[in-house]
Motif scaffolding. Structure first.
Motif, PDB file in Angstrom:
ATOM      1  N   TYR A 601       1.000  -0.938   0.020  1.00  0.00           N
ATOM      2  CA  TYR A 601       0.056   0.120  -0.066  1.00  0.00           C
ATOM      3  C   TYR A 601       0.818   1.218  -0.080  1.00  0.00           C
ATOM      4  O   TYR A 601       0.375   2.410   0.111  1.00  0.00           O
ATOM      5  CB  TYR A 601      -0.981   0.052   1.224  1.00  0.00           C
ATOM      6  CG  TYR A 601      -2.061  -1.007   1.160  1.00  0.00           C
ATOM      7  CD1 TYR A 601      -3.328  -0.709   0.415  1.00  0.00           C
ATOM      8  CD2 TYR A 601      -1.919  -2.371   1.799  1.00  0.00           C
ATOM      9  CE1 TYR A 601      -4.242  -1.337   0.375  1.00  0.00           C
ATOM     10  CE2 TYR A 601      -2.837  -3.217   1.456  1.00  0.00           C
ATOM     11  CZ  TYR A 601      -3.971  -2.857   0.966  1.00  0.00           C
ATOM     12  OH  TYR A 601      -5.232  -3.716   0.821  1.00  0.00           O
ATOM     13  N   TYR A 618       0.168  -0.341  -5.441  1.00  0.00           N
ATOM     14  CA  TYR A 618      -1.104  -0.381  -6.289  1.00  0.00           C
ATOM     15  C   TYR A 618      -2.070  -1.293  -5.623  1.00  0.00           C
ATOM     16  O   TYR A 618      -3.246  -1.264  -6.026  1.00  0.00           O
ATOM     17  CB  TYR A 618      -0.800  -1.218  -7.617  1.00  0.00           C
ATOM     18  CG  TYR A 618       0.142  -0.553  -8.525  1.00  0.00           C
ATOM     19  CD1 TYR A 618       0.192   0.445  -9.373  1.00  0.00           C
ATOM     20  CD2 TYR A 618       1.673  -0.976  -8.696  1.00  0.00           C
ATOM     21  CE1 TYR A 618       0.895   0.912 -10.135  1.00  0.00           C
ATOM     22  CE2 TYR A 618       2.595  -0.373  -9.324  1.00  0.00           C
ATOM     23  CZ  TYR A 618       1.977   0.435 -10.210  1.00  0.00           C
ATOM     24  OH  TYR A 618       2.809   1.127 -11.083  1.00  0.00           O
ATOM     25  N   TYR A 619      -2.037  -1.682  -4.348  1.00  0.00           N
ATOM     26  CA  TYR A 619      -3.063  -2.588  -3.649  1.00  0.00           C
ATOM     27  C   TYR A 619      -4.120  -1.431  -3.357  1.00  0.00           C
ATOM     28  O   TYR A 619      -5.337  -1.826  -2.918  1.00  0.00           O
ATOM     29  CB  TYR A 619      -2.588  -3.382  -2.727  1.00  0.00           C
ATOM     30  CG  TYR A 619      -2.511  -4.770  -3.056  1.00  0.00           C
ATOM     31  CD1 TYR A 619      -3.039  -5.846  -2.902  1.00  0.00           C
ATOM     32  CD2 TYR A 619      -0.988  -4.924  -3.709  1.00  0.00           C
ATOM     33  CE1 TYR A 619      -2.842  -7.042  -3.165  1.00  0.00           C
ATOM     34  CE2 TYR A 619      -0.658  -6.214  -4.144  1.00  0.00           C
ATOM     35  CZ  TYR A 619      -1.357  -7.312  -3.947  1.00  0.00           C
ATOM     36  OH  TYR A 619      -1.267  -8.488  -4.230  1.00  0.00           O
ATOM     37  N   ASN A 622      -7.505  -1.294  -4.941  1.00  0.00           N
ATOM     38  CA  ASN A 622      -8.569  -2.626  -4.679  1.00  0.00           C
ATOM     39  C   ASN A 622      -9.628  -1.889  -3.540  1.00  0.00           C
ATOM     40  O   ASN A 622      -9.215  -2.068  -2.405  1.00  0.00           O
ATOM     41  CB  ASN A 622      -8.035  -3.628  -4.161  1.00  0.00           C
ATOM     42  CG  ASN A 622      -7.124  -4.349  -5.338  1.00  0.00           C
ATOM     43  OD1 ASN A 622      -7.501  -4.414  -6.390  1.00  0.00           O
ATOM     44  ND2 ASN A 622      -6.031  -4.889  -4.854  1.00  0.00           N
ATOM     45  N   ASN A 623     -10.725  -1.562  -3.848  1.00  0.00           N
ATOM     46  CA  ASN A 623     -11.585  -0.937  -2.958  1.00  0.00           C
ATOM     47  C   ASN A 623     -12.959  -1.340  -3.263  1.00  0.00           C
ATOM     48  O   ASN A 623     -13.374  -1.972  -4.348  1.00  0.00           O
ATOM     49  CB  ASN A 623     -11.366   0.593  -2.905  1.00  0.00           C
ATOM     50  CG  ASN A 623     -11.591   1.088  -4.480  1.00  0.00           C
ATOM     51  OD1 ASN A 623     -12.719   1.165  -5.109  1.00  0.00           O
ATOM     52  ND2 ASN A 623     -10.525   1.889  -4.995  1.00  0.00           N
ATOM     53  N   ASN A 629     -15.751  -1.547  -9.146  1.00  0.00           N
ATOM     54  CA  ASN A 629     -14.647  -1.693  -8.107  1.00  0.00           C
ATOM     55  C   ASN A 629     -14.803  -2.810  -7.300  1.00  0.00           C
ATOM     56  O   ASN A 629     -14.107  -3.667  -7.072  1.00  0.00           O
ATOM     57  CB  ASN A 629     -14.292  -0.574  -7.612  1.00  0.00           C
ATOM     58  CG  ASN A 629     -13.748   0.594  -8.385  1.00  0.00           C
ATOM     59  OD1 ASN A 629     -13.467   0.329  -9.679  1.00  0.00           O
ATOM     60  ND2 ASN A 629     -13.411   1.502  -8.053  1.00  0.00           N
ATOM     61  N   SER A 630     -15.980  -2.914  -6.748  1.00  0.00           N
ATOM     62  CA  SER A 630     -16.264  -4.033  -5.833  1.00  0.00           C
ATOM     63  C   SER A 630     -16.120  -5.429  -6.407  1.00  0.00           C
ATOM     64  O   SER A 630     -15.693  -6.405  -5.919  1.00  0.00           O
ATOM     65  CB  SER A 630     -17.561  -3.854  -5.136  1.00  0.00           C
ATOM     66  OG  SER A 630     -17.846  -2.652  -4.253  1.00  0.00           O
ATOM     67  N   VAL A 632     -14.532  -6.332  -9.115  1.00  0.00           N
ATOM     68  CA  VAL A 632     -13.053  -6.553  -9.229  1.00  0.00           C
ATOM     69  C   VAL A 632     -12.483  -6.887  -8.124  1.00  0.00           C
ATOM     70  O   VAL A 632     -11.514  -8.125  -8.129  1.00  0.00           O
ATOM     71  CB  VAL A 632     -12.324  -5.470 -10.024  1.00  0.00           C
ATOM     72  CG1 VAL A 632     -11.026  -5.697 -10.041  1.00  0.00           C
ATOM     73  CG2 VAL A 632     -12.981  -4.904 -11.302  1.00  0.00           C
ATOM     74  N   THR A 633     -12.596  -6.381  -7.088  1.00  0.00           N
ATOM     75  CA  THR A 633     -11.911  -6.789  -5.777  1.00  0.00           C
ATOM     76  C   THR A 633     -12.465  -8.043  -5.324  1.00  0.00           C
ATOM     77  O   THR A 633     -11.495  -8.978  -4.790  1.00  0.00           O
ATOM     78  CB  THR A 633     -12.247  -5.673  -4.558  1.00  0.00           C
ATOM     79  OG1 THR A 633     -11.745  -4.469  -5.098  1.00  0.00           O
ATOM     80  CG2 THR A 633     -11.552  -6.081  -3.361  1.00  0.00           C
ATOM     81  N   GLU A 636     -10.724 -10.740  -7.311  1.00  0.00           N
ATOM     82  CA  GLU A 636      -9.238 -11.124  -6.875  1.00  0.00           C
ATOM     83  C   GLU A 636      -9.436 -11.762  -5.648  1.00  0.00           C
ATOM     84  O   GLU A 636      -8.392 -12.613  -5.389  1.00  0.00           O
ATOM     85  CB  GLU A 636      -8.491  -9.522  -6.389  1.00  0.00           C
ATOM     86  CG  GLU A 636      -8.350  -9.040  -7.780  1.00  0.00           C
ATOM     87  CD  GLU A 636      -7.666  -7.492  -7.466  1.00  0.00           C
ATOM     88  OE1 GLU A 636      -6.829  -7.407  -6.316  1.00  0.00           O
ATOM     89  OE2 GLU A 636      -7.636  -6.708  -8.316  1.00  0.00           O
ATOM     90  N   TRP A 643      -4.926 -12.404  -1.331  1.00  0.00           N
ATOM     91  CA  TRP A 643      -6.089 -11.970  -0.799  1.00  0.00           C
ATOM     92  C   TRP A 643      -5.836 -11.379   0.501  1.00  0.00           C
ATOM     93  O   TRP A 643      -6.626 -10.251   0.627  1.00  0.00           O
ATOM     94  CB  TRP A 643      -6.994 -13.049  -0.907  1.00  0.00           C
ATOM     95  CG  TRP A 643      -7.192 -14.024   0.095  1.00  0.00           C
ATOM     96  CD1 TRP A 643      -6.336 -15.221   0.178  1.00  0.00           C
ATOM     97  CD2 TRP A 643      -7.836 -14.276   1.470  1.00  0.00           C
ATOM     98  NE1 TRP A 643      -6.544 -15.911   0.976  1.00  0.00           N
ATOM     99  CE2 TRP A 643      -7.388 -15.228   2.196  1.00  0.00           C
ATOM    100  CE3 TRP A 643      -8.906 -13.200   1.916  1.00  0.00           C
ATOM    101  CZ2 TRP A 643      -7.856 -15.454   3.297  1.00  0.00           C
ATOM    102  CZ3 TRP A 643      -9.103 -13.474   3.425  1.00  0.00           C
ATOM    103  CH2 TRP A 643      -8.790 -14.795   3.859  1.00  0.00           C
ATOM    104  N   ILE A 646      -5.559  -7.391   0.891  1.00  0.00           N
ATOM    105  CA  ILE A 646      -6.582  -6.777   0.718  1.00  0.00           C
ATOM    106  C   ILE A 646      -7.379  -6.801   2.049  1.00  0.00           C
ATOM    107  O   ILE A 646      -7.787  -5.659   2.437  1.00  0.00           O
ATOM    108  CB  ILE A 646      -7.655  -7.408  -0.407  1.00  0.00           C
ATOM    109  CG1 ILE A 646      -6.844  -6.915  -1.769  1.00  0.00           C
ATOM    110  CG2 ILE A 646      -9.079  -6.298  -0.547  1.00  0.00           C
ATOM    111  CD1 ILE A 646      -7.608  -7.788  -2.961  1.00  0.00           C
TER     112      ILE A 646
END
Length: 811
Positions: A601, A618-619, A622-623, A629-630, A632-633, A636, A643, A646
């Motif tokens: 982060y 880049y992490y 992930n939000n 966005n959810s 995509v997260t 992952e 994982w 995140i």
């Protein structure tokens, strides 16, 4: 086969309303297995002195019976419970309104609109944001449509049946809750925490087009008991090892993974997914190499034993559920056919269904089927070539009704009628393309082409390929083009394209030609077509039987895999909504400076010389700031690689209780993924066992039936349609008669084809057990009928048993 065309047939079964003037009886709703019927033998004729009732009365009765029989067959096909069968005229009108594709589309559109509102509601996708008044109004309008849908269902089912229907009652409760929340949002003009938005997916699940998703969810819930048993065993060992790890490694102050019991539990849970291994082991391993024994034993027990045991238990449960589901649907269809048969037999011919009654049934069951196909379907049901279809023959209704009928050609090849010289040329081409030498030559050329593409790709530098057309491209494309032309010429276009593999070859060759044009004319947007060239290599899978089974299984699984994918997306939607409500708007750059995931982060600006360099982990991207966005997260998290990074980022900005969200999501996705793996294993093992049991049928050409129809039969059926005023149906049959006259034939052979389904394979696999199921089902039905008759005699001693109100309106 002689065709009965009598007009004076009287139904063996009459509705209660038609016999009300003669016999009084109490109203009773249909039972779970459908209702009983009124026999015409038990009532008097409508007119004294008449042998039969008036023709208009009989025709009206037959039309009612045709429609109700069609409804029973549709209920059997869709696995709808018989207690939802329409009971009266109003219920029938509502039933017909609900069961049409326009209503289904309205259901689907409304459900999708409610789901898509999450794109516009806070936290919204920036470019799709709508005002609160707009999206709340849209939600209320969509919910009003759902109210209309449910009111029509209540009109069809009746209040007592409606409240017994569990799925509909759940939908009603969710609808009420959504209505209250939408009104509150509209009045307050501001959004509040609405976790209940996650329940909107229930509206989609209840749609008719999402029946496969409902079956998947039902199967997941049915598989939960053994899954939970093994999961509890897994968690039990995890707790034991967490306590042991805490006592062993907490004295090491440099070990952040076991410094508290909570961290021990969390990190061992993550270790189960291998996402933090060997990082979690290294601090203790650096102090004492023997500490690796702890992690080796833990992973051996939890990951390699219990997790595989979990898959084995779920697979076994899944296999049993699939078998019981097939048995239940098979017996349900059988019962539906029995109900329909009772409505179609006549007083004059109680031992079978004539074509006239069968044609009336098909007008309601399959309105778009033409008259020729109706008659051929009727003949296919009667293998003994008798003018009546018995109950035993009618049991094959669902297998036969899906056949697509075509006249069998008199000639073997398309070129049989050509002059002799042309015939010999095309015959030689036909022999050539069907020869093994030609096939294996093409396989060799495909393999050489694949190696050539591999060498060409390996020789590329810096990923840049020449825009010039390579000579190898032209050579191999010419060879494939010649192959396609030879096959089309030798087999004929229709026979050539009827093969799935030939259609695949034609498509790949066509795309390769389009790629050649893209390179030749420098059409940059279409360069991607060139990448499709290696697809020709898939043809090599036809060489080995096991590869063919794998590919056939894969193609058979595609529809079911699509429904499983949609099921997973529904879970994604629920967790995305919950994640947005709790975790949206959090800033993650440099959020975990004091944890083991700080580098992931980090977001720092550094000045090197005259340049500013940004160091990014880049992490922080992930939000849960919006639904996209959810998703995509969550994907992952499903992959499980890193994982926990995140999870730790979100935990650092919220609360340590947030870990429960991520752990529960992992368990849920593990359940769904295990079901998917079990489904793939079951399908592959089932097909392999079927192949071993039926070694003589390596080439599966589907279900094929042949039926020969004479000129006299077609003429008699056409005359029957003419007398009933169905001139268009009669003209269709007369065209077949004229075709016979033109070719000087006294009969014509028709072929009925359809693809083989999982149900067909199951019928072959369980053919010994099916007879036992039928006998057991017959005994249960007999006992249930005796029990119902005894109960009715006790409750209504003055009334005859087995009377009920049935649908009357014809629409």
């Amino acid at each position: 086969m002689a065709v009965n065309v009598e007009d004076d047939d009287v139904p063996l079964i009459l509705t209660l309303e038609e016999s009300r003037g003669h016999v009084s009886a109490p109203e009773e709703p249909p039972t779970e297995n459908g209702g009983s019927y009124d026999l015409i033998n038990d009532i008097s004729s409508p007119a004294v002195g008449d042998c039969y009732p008036p023709r208009s009365y009989v025709r009206h009765n037959w039309e009612m019976n045709y429609q109700e029989a069609a409804i029973y067959l549709q209920e059997g096909e869709n696995n709808d419970k018989f207690f939802t069968h329409p009971k009266d005229a109003k219920a029938l009108a509502a039933y017909l309104f609900v069961h049409n594709h326009l209503f289904y589309l309205m259901e689907l559109t409304t459900a999708l609109l409610l789901l898509l509102l999450s794109l516009c509601e806070a936290p919204a996708v920036p470019m799709l944001r709508l005002g609160i008044y707009i999206h709340a109004t849209l939600e209320l309008l969509a919910l009003a449509v759902v109210v209309f849908e449910l009111s029509m269902k209540m009109r069809w089912l009746g209040f007592h049946t409606y409240i017994r229907h569990k799925r509909t009652m759940v939908k009603t409760c969710v609808l009420l809750l959504q209505f209250i929340e939408a009104i509150v949002v509209l009045v307050r003009q501001t959004s509040h925490v609405r976790i209940t938005r996650a329940l909107r997916c229930i509206f989609l699940v209840d749609c008719r087009y999402c029946g496969a998703v409902r079956r998947n969810l039902r199967q997941i819930f049915q598989s939960l008991p053994p899954f939970i048993d093994i999961l509890l065993l897994l968690l039990f060992f995890m707790v034991i090892f967490a306590i042991l790890g805490f006592y062993l490694f907490s004295p090491n102050k440099s070990d952040p993974y076991f410094n508290t019991l909570e961290n021990s539990l969390v990190n061992l849970f993550v270790l189960l997914t291998t996402a933090n291994f060997p990082d979690v082991m290294m601090p203790s391993y650096s102090r004492n190499p023997w500490s690796c024994v702890f992690f080796i034993v833990y992973l051996s027990i939890e990951l390699y034993f219990i997790m595989n045991l979990l898959l084995a238990v779920v697979f076994d449960t899944f296999n049993d559920i699939e078998k019981m589901k097939f048995k239940s649907l098979l017996l349900h269809k059988r019962t539906a056919i029995q109900h329909a048969y009772q409505l179609l037999v006549s007083k004059q011919r109680p031992l079978g269904i004539s074509f006239k009654q069968f044609d009336g049934l098909m007008r309601f069951y399959k309105p778009r089927m033409n008259s020729r196909d109706r008659y051929l379907t009727f003949k296919a049901l009667s293998p003994s070539n008798t003018p009546l279809v018995s109950l035993k023959d009618m049991y094959n209704f669902y297998e036969v009704v899906g056949l697509k009928w075509k006249a069998k050609k008199n000639r073997e090849h398309w070129f049989d009628d050509l002059p002799r010289t042309a015939f010999l040329i095309f015959k030689g081409i036909n022999i050539l393309v069907n020869s093994r030498t030609f096939q294996y030559t093409m396989y060799t050329l495909v393999a050489v082409n694949g190696l050539w593409i591999l060498v060409e790709t390996f020789m590329l530098r810096d990923g840049i390929f020449s825009r010039d057309v390579p000579w190898s491209y032209i050579v191999f494309l010419t060879i494939y083009g010649v192959e396609v032309l030879l096959k089309i010429t030798g087999l004929g276009p229709i026979e050539y394209l009827s093969s799935g593999w030939n259609f695949f070859d034609f498509s790949v060759t066509l795309f390769a030609f389009l790629g050649l044009l893209a390179l030749a004319f420098d059409m940059k947007p279409f360069y991607f077509i060139v990448v499709l060239r290696p697809l020709q290599l898939l043809r090599l899978f036809k060489l080995k039987k096991r590869y063919r089974n794998v590919l056939d299984t894969m193609f058979e699984l595609l529809p079911r895999m699509a429904s499983l994918g949609l099921t997973l997306l529904i879970f994604y939607y629920c967790f995305a909504i919950i994640g947005m409500e709790f975790f949206s708007g959090k800033l993650y750059p440099n959020c975990c400076n004091s944890s083991t995931v700080a580098d992931a982060y980090r977001w720092v600006n550094r000045t090197i010389g005259n340049k500013t360099v940004v160091e990014e982990g880049y992490y922080y991207l992930n939000n849960f700031d919006n639904i996209l966005n959810s998703f995509v997260t969550l994907f992952e998290l499903t992959v499980v690689n890193d994982w926990y990074i995140i999870m730790e980022g979100v935990t650092s900005e919220t609360s340590h209780w947030s870990r429960l969200y991520f752990m529960i999501f992992y368990i849920v996705t593990m359940v769904v993924m295990t079901i998917i793996v079990a489904f793939i294993l079951d399908a592959f093992v089932f097909r392999m066992n079927y192949t071993r049991k039926n070694r003589d049928s390596e080439e599966d050409s589907g279900i094929v039936l042949e039926r020969e129809v004479s000129k006299e039969e077609m003429t008699a059926v056409a005359e029957m349609y003419g007398r009933n005023g169905a001139t268009s149906a009669a003209s269709q049959l007369l065209k077949v008669v004229s075709q016979m006259d033109r070719h000087r034939q006294t009969s014509m052979l028709f072929l009925g084809r359809r693809s083989r389904t999982k149900s067909d394979l199951s019928m072959r696999m369980y053919e010994e057990e099916i007879q036992e199921w039928y006998e057991e089902h017959a005994r249960k039905e007999e006992n249930q009928l005796l029990w119902q008759d005894d109960e009715q005699l006790l409750n209504h001693p003055l009334h005859p048993p087995s009377l009920r109100q049935r649908a009357q309106t014809i629409i």
